[in-house]
Design a protein around this motif. Structure first.
Motif, PDB file in Angstrom:
ATOM      1  N   LEU A  75       7.928  14.353  -0.302  1.00  0.00           N
ATOM      2  CA  LEU A  75       6.872  13.592  -1.231  1.00  0.00           C
ATOM      3  C   LEU A  75       5.969  13.023  -0.670  1.00  0.00           C
ATOM      4  CD1 LEU A  75       7.946  14.334  -4.892  1.00  0.00           C
ATOM      5  CD2 LEU A  75       6.674  15.910  -3.363  1.00  0.00           C
ATOM      6  N   THR A  76       7.114  11.696   0.284  1.00  0.00           N
ATOM      7  CA  THR A  76       6.534  10.631   0.073  1.00  0.00           C
ATOM      8  C   THR A  76       5.352  10.801   1.305  1.00  0.00           C
ATOM      9  OG1 THR A  76       8.330   9.140   0.505  1.00  0.00           O
ATOM     10  CG2 THR A  76       6.815   8.321   1.539  1.00  0.00           C
ATOM     11  N   THR A  77       5.836  11.835   2.428  1.00  0.00           N
ATOM     12  CA  THR A  77       3.888  12.145   3.279  1.00  0.00           C
ATOM     13  C   THR A  77       2.851  11.926   2.365  1.00  0.00           C
ATOM     14  OG1 THR A  77       5.938  12.473   4.463  1.00  0.00           O
ATOM     15  CG2 THR A  77       3.330  13.183   5.372  1.00  0.00           C
ATOM     16  N   GLU A  78       2.692  13.132   1.123  1.00  0.00           N
ATOM     17  CA  GLU A  78       2.073  13.812   1.009  1.00  0.00           C
ATOM     18  C   GLU A  78       1.129  11.934   0.173  1.00  0.00           C
ATOM     19  OE1 GLU A  78       0.215  16.724   1.027  1.00  0.00           O
ATOM     20  OE2 GLU A  78       1.145  15.983   2.561  1.00  0.00           O
ATOM     21  N   PHE A  79       2.188  10.629  -0.114  1.00  0.00           N
ATOM     22  CA  PHE A  79       0.843   9.826  -0.977  1.00  0.00           C
ATOM     23  C   PHE A  79       1.034   8.454  -0.688  1.00  0.00           C
ATOM     24  CE2 PHE A  79       2.650  12.726  -4.449  1.00  0.00           C
ATOM     25  CZ  PHE A  79       1.642  12.534  -5.196  1.00  0.00           C
ATOM     26  N   SER A  80       1.345   8.495   0.955  1.00  0.00           N
ATOM     27  CA  SER A  80       1.163   7.526   2.422  1.00  0.00           C
ATOM     28  C   SER A  80      -0.458   6.607   2.253  1.00  0.00           C
ATOM     29  CB  SER A  80       1.718   7.788   3.348  1.00  0.00           C
ATOM     30  OG  SER A  80       0.380   8.650   3.575  1.00  0.00           O
ATOM     31  N   ARG A  83      -3.168  26.418   1.864  1.00  0.00           N
ATOM     32  CA  ARG A  83      -4.248  26.713   0.782  1.00  0.00           C
ATOM     33  C   ARG A  83      -5.071  25.205   1.344  1.00  0.00           C
ATOM     34  NH1 ARG A  83      -4.898  29.237  -5.060  1.00  0.00           N
ATOM     35  NH2 ARG A  83      -4.009  31.691  -4.397  1.00  0.00           N
ATOM     36  N   GLY A  84      -3.545  24.198   1.960  1.00  0.00           N
ATOM     37  CA  GLY A  84      -3.634  22.660   2.324  1.00  0.00           C
ATOM     38  C   GLY A  84      -3.666  21.852   1.337  1.00  0.00           C
ATOM     39  N   ASP A  85      -3.026  22.251   0.109  1.00  0.00           N
ATOM     40  CA  ASP A  85      -2.619  21.507  -1.143  1.00  0.00           C
ATOM     41  C   ASP A  85      -0.838  21.503  -0.614  1.00  0.00           C
ATOM     42  OD1 ASP A  85      -1.169  24.026  -2.496  1.00  0.00           O
ATOM     43  OD2 ASP A  85      -3.497  24.457  -2.853  1.00  0.00           O
ATOM     44  N   LEU A  86      -0.756  20.535  -1.783  1.00  0.00           N
ATOM     45  CA  LEU A  86       0.187  20.095  -1.633  1.00  0.00           C
ATOM     46  C   LEU A  86       1.789  20.824  -3.258  1.00  0.00           C
ATOM     47  CD1 LEU A  86       2.810  17.458  -2.414  1.00  0.00           C
ATOM     48  CD2 LEU A  86       1.787  16.748  -4.561  1.00  0.00           C
ATOM     49  N   LEU A  87       0.831  22.168  -3.714  1.00  0.00           N
ATOM     50  CA  LEU A  87       1.443  22.639  -3.917  1.00  0.00           C
ATOM     51  C   LEU A  87       1.998  23.936  -2.828  1.00  0.00           C
ATOM     52  CD1 LEU A  87       3.283  24.278  -5.784  1.00  0.00           C
ATOM     53  CD2 LEU A  87       0.878  25.337  -6.644  1.00  0.00           C
ATOM     54  N   THR A  88       1.400  24.064  -2.203  1.00  0.00           N
ATOM     55  CA  THR A  88       1.425  24.901  -1.014  1.00  0.00           C
ATOM     56  C   THR A  88       2.174  23.744   0.332  1.00  0.00           C
ATOM     57  OG1 THR A  88      -0.790  25.883   0.127  1.00  0.00           O
ATOM     58  CG2 THR A  88       0.634  26.264   1.859  1.00  0.00           C
ATOM     59  N   LEU A  89       2.518  22.947   0.633  1.00  0.00           N
ATOM     60  CA  LEU A  89       3.606  22.385   1.238  1.00  0.00           C
ATOM     61  C   LEU A  89       5.132  22.144   0.527  1.00  0.00           C
ATOM     62  CD1 LEU A  89       4.273  20.049   3.305  1.00  0.00           C
ATOM     63  CD2 LEU A  89       3.999  18.261   1.116  1.00  0.00           C
ATOM     64  N   VAL A 125      14.527   2.072  -6.004  1.00  0.00           N
ATOM     65  CA  VAL A 125      14.801   3.256  -5.517  1.00  0.00           C
ATOM     66  C   VAL A 125      13.675   4.352  -5.913  1.00  0.00           C
ATOM     67  CG1 VAL A 125      16.863   3.494  -4.760  1.00  0.00           C
ATOM     68  CG2 VAL A 125      17.092   4.248  -7.050  1.00  0.00           C
ATOM     69  N   HIS A 126      13.150   4.027  -7.808  1.00  0.00           N
ATOM     70  CA  HIS A 126      12.176   4.822  -8.850  1.00  0.00           C
ATOM     71  C   HIS A 126      10.478   4.415  -8.705  1.00  0.00           C
ATOM     72  CE1 HIS A 126      14.898   7.437 -10.543  1.00  0.00           C
ATOM     73  NE2 HIS A 126      16.277   7.137 -10.214  1.00  0.00           N
ATOM     74  N   TYR A 127      10.797   3.159  -8.190  1.00  0.00           N
ATOM     75  CA  TYR A 127       9.150   1.977  -7.444  1.00  0.00           C
ATOM     76  C   TYR A 127       8.551   3.535  -7.688  1.00  0.00           C
ATOM     77  CZ  TYR A 127       5.651  -0.184  -5.919  1.00  0.00           C
ATOM     78  OH  TYR A 127       4.292  -1.043  -5.632  1.00  0.00           O
ATOM     79  N   CYS A 128       7.713   3.100  -8.246  1.00  0.00           N
ATOM     80  CA  CYS A 128       6.654   4.793  -8.341  1.00  0.00           C
ATOM     81  C   CYS A 128       5.587   5.689  -7.594  1.00  0.00           C
ATOM     82  CB  CYS A 128       5.074   4.113  -8.989  1.00  0.00           C
ATOM     83  SG  CYS A 128       3.876   5.798  -9.200  1.00  0.00           S
ATOM     84  N   LEU A 129       6.346   6.220  -6.809  1.00  0.00           N
ATOM     85  CA  LEU A 129       5.971   7.359  -5.662  1.00  0.00           C
ATOM     86  C   LEU A 129       4.224   7.434  -5.290  1.00  0.00           C
ATOM     87  CD1 LEU A 129       7.098   9.386  -3.563  1.00  0.00           C
ATOM     88  CD2 LEU A 129       6.079  11.054  -5.342  1.00  0.00           C
ATOM     89  N   GLY A 130       3.545   7.613  -6.590  1.00  0.00           N
ATOM     90  CA  GLY A 130       2.234   7.343  -6.644  1.00  0.00           C
ATOM     91  C   GLY A 130       1.882   6.393  -6.639  1.00  0.00           C
ATOM     92  N   ALA A 131       2.047   5.076  -6.073  1.00  0.00           N
ATOM     93  CA  ALA A 131       1.556   3.860  -6.820  1.00  0.00           C
ATOM     94  C   ALA A 131       0.489   3.941  -5.614  1.00  0.00           C
ATOM     95  CB  ALA A 131       2.592   2.491  -6.123  1.00  0.00           C
ATOM     96  N   THR A 132       0.160   3.646  -4.313  1.00  0.00           N
ATOM     97  CA  THR A 132      -1.064   3.978  -3.869  1.00  0.00           C
ATOM     98  C   THR A 132      -1.815   5.016  -4.541  1.00  0.00           C
ATOM     99  OG1 THR A 132       0.640   3.552  -2.224  1.00  0.00           O
ATOM    100  CG2 THR A 132      -1.573   3.926  -1.394  1.00  0.00           C
ATOM    101  N   LEU A 133      -1.754   5.971  -4.638  1.00  0.00           N
ATOM    102  CA  LEU A 133      -2.995   6.642  -5.109  1.00  0.00           C
ATOM    103  C   LEU A 133      -3.422   6.165  -7.028  1.00  0.00           C
ATOM    104  CD1 LEU A 133      -4.353   9.391  -5.829  1.00  0.00           C
ATOM    105  CD2 LEU A 133      -3.319  10.902  -6.413  1.00  0.00           C
TER     106      LEU A 133
END
Length: 415
Positions: free
Chosen positions: A113-118, A223-229, A362-370
């Motif tokens: 998932l990290t790439t999608e929230f880079s 569809r170019g979305d996260l669910l497709t990924l 390790v549990h630092y918020c994955l979506g922090a950048t978003l």
């Protein structure tokens, strides 16, 4: 033993005044018992509540603490997540949430998932996020009085994460209702947990049906979305189950919704209580990123996180046996004067320092950048688009929840 001057701490049973401003309570414990042990009772496990910054960092970063009560206890029959066994749909979803996973499953899913929230991906999303905020502001501007939570802070992150997942916008109201229902099962809420579980189970069943159907629609279609990924990664051999994908989608939807909603509502309340800071931000947009960090520290949307001791260890003056529940009080740590000088002052010029609003380790918020992008854009939209934000009356109702902390209702006069 607990200090004779302090009652046994609990995350439940707070009165409305202390819920709205918990920091004096935290201060008393932090100064007297920075690690506070509450022995086990008939209805609760023994728990160590951690109030100081340094001890919270230890809990969040050490591999001696993890997310699984089952691993900590060594009992294979122990509950892996705080959900009753009879709530099968809810339990299946929550067991697959990133926040409840330990390595290696946590590492594998987070890496995917990290790439999608880079930062680069989020930078590309900023125009879309700005457009969503502007559309909500337009609706807000037509009213003499508005509930900032219901009309802006809550739909805003739901619409953003919906676009990221590829969920049609017309489902936003349904997503919001189910996300709220799911949160009713939170063990940190004082009232009506039994009824809350029934609501959350029904919402979990709806979410499972919905995302399974959406997964099927994406087979052979990009569809170019996260669910497709996620679907394509599973089909290519990634260690993802259907339940794992459903759980991940629901986790991203609910976690991002709750925290950003609470942040925006509490940021407005904090700024209204500090007119000079609000005035400075209105005049100087370049201060917005620093203001977001300070507001996140000053009144964090997540006030506490739970870990379990995987080995016998020590916290402060306490010996912590394996299997103990440990709660890191992030809201208290972010007001610790040992780390932040004059911590009760809202200072958008404060030198950058690592607050714990997004966790750590390790549990630092994955979506922090978003989340930062949503916070900056959402806050800036309100500051620029609501000229009377600092004036008029307000009506505030807080959720009875000392983990996901924030108003359920913030009515402002906008005339």
């Amino acid at each position: 033993m607990p200090s004779p001057t302090l009652p046994r701490f609990d995350l439940k049973g707070w009165d409305s005044k202390d819920i709205a401003d918990p920091y004096p309570v935290y201060r008393r414990y932090r100064e007297t018992a920075p690690v506070h042990h509450r022995p086990a009772g008939t209805d609760r496990p023994g728990t160590f509540y951690v109030f100081s910054y340094d001890a919270c960092v230890q809990v969040l970063t050490s591999r001696l603490f993890g997310r699984s009560a089952r691993v900590a206890s060594g009992d294979a029959s122990a509950m892996s997540v705080p959900v009753p066994a009879e709530c099968r749909a809810l339990r299946t979803i929550v067991e697959n949430w990133l926040v409840f996973l330990d390595p290696p499953r946590h590492t594998e899913l987070r890496s995917l998932l990290t790439t999608e929230f880079s930062p680069s991906v989020v930078a590309g999303l900023r125009p879309r996020i700005t457009r969503i905020a502007a559309e909500l502001l337009e609706l807000l501007g037509r009213r003499q009085q508005a509930d900032l939570v219901e009309d802006f802070a809550a739909p805003f992150p739901i619409l953003v994460i919906s676009e990221l997942l590829g969920v049609p916008r017309e489902h936003q109201a349904w997503l919001r209702a189910n996300a709220v229902a799911l949160q009713e099962a939170s063990t940190s809420r004082s009232g009506g947990v039994a009824g809350g579980y029934a609501q959350a189970e029904a919402a979990a069943e709806e979410f499972a049906r919905y995302f399974r159907r959406e997964m099927e629609r994406r087979r052979g279609e990009d569809r170019g979305d996260l669910l497709t990924l996620l679907v394509r990664a599973r089909d290519a051999g990634a260690p993802l189950s259907v339940d794992g994908i459903v759980g991940t989608c629901v986790h991203l939807l609910t976690a991002g919704h709750e925290t950003t909603t609470n942040f925006l509502a509490k940021a407005v309340l904090s700024l209204r209580a500090h007119p000079p800071v609000l005035e400075a931000l209105c005049a100087r947009p370049e201060l917005t990123p620093a203001a977001v960090e300070e507001l996140m520290r000053y009144d964090s949307p997540v006030q506490a996180v739970t870990r379990w001791a995987y080995q016998d260890t020590r916290l402060g003056e306490h010996e912590v046996p394996r299997g103990s529940r440990v709660v890191a009080m992030l809201g208290s740590a972010n007001r610790d004067p040992a780390r932040f000088p004059h911590p009760d002052v809202l200072d958008v010029h404060r030198p950058a320092d690592r607050h714990l609003g997004f966790g750590l380790g390790v549990h630092y918020c994955l979506g922090a950048t978003l989340a930062r992008a949503e916070a900056e854009i959402g806050l800036r939209t309100l500051l620029d688009g609501v000229p009377g934000l600092s004036r008029g009356g307000q009506q505030v109702d807080y959720a009875d929840d000392m983990v996901f902390h924030g108003p359920t209702r913030l009515v402002l006069s906008l005339a």
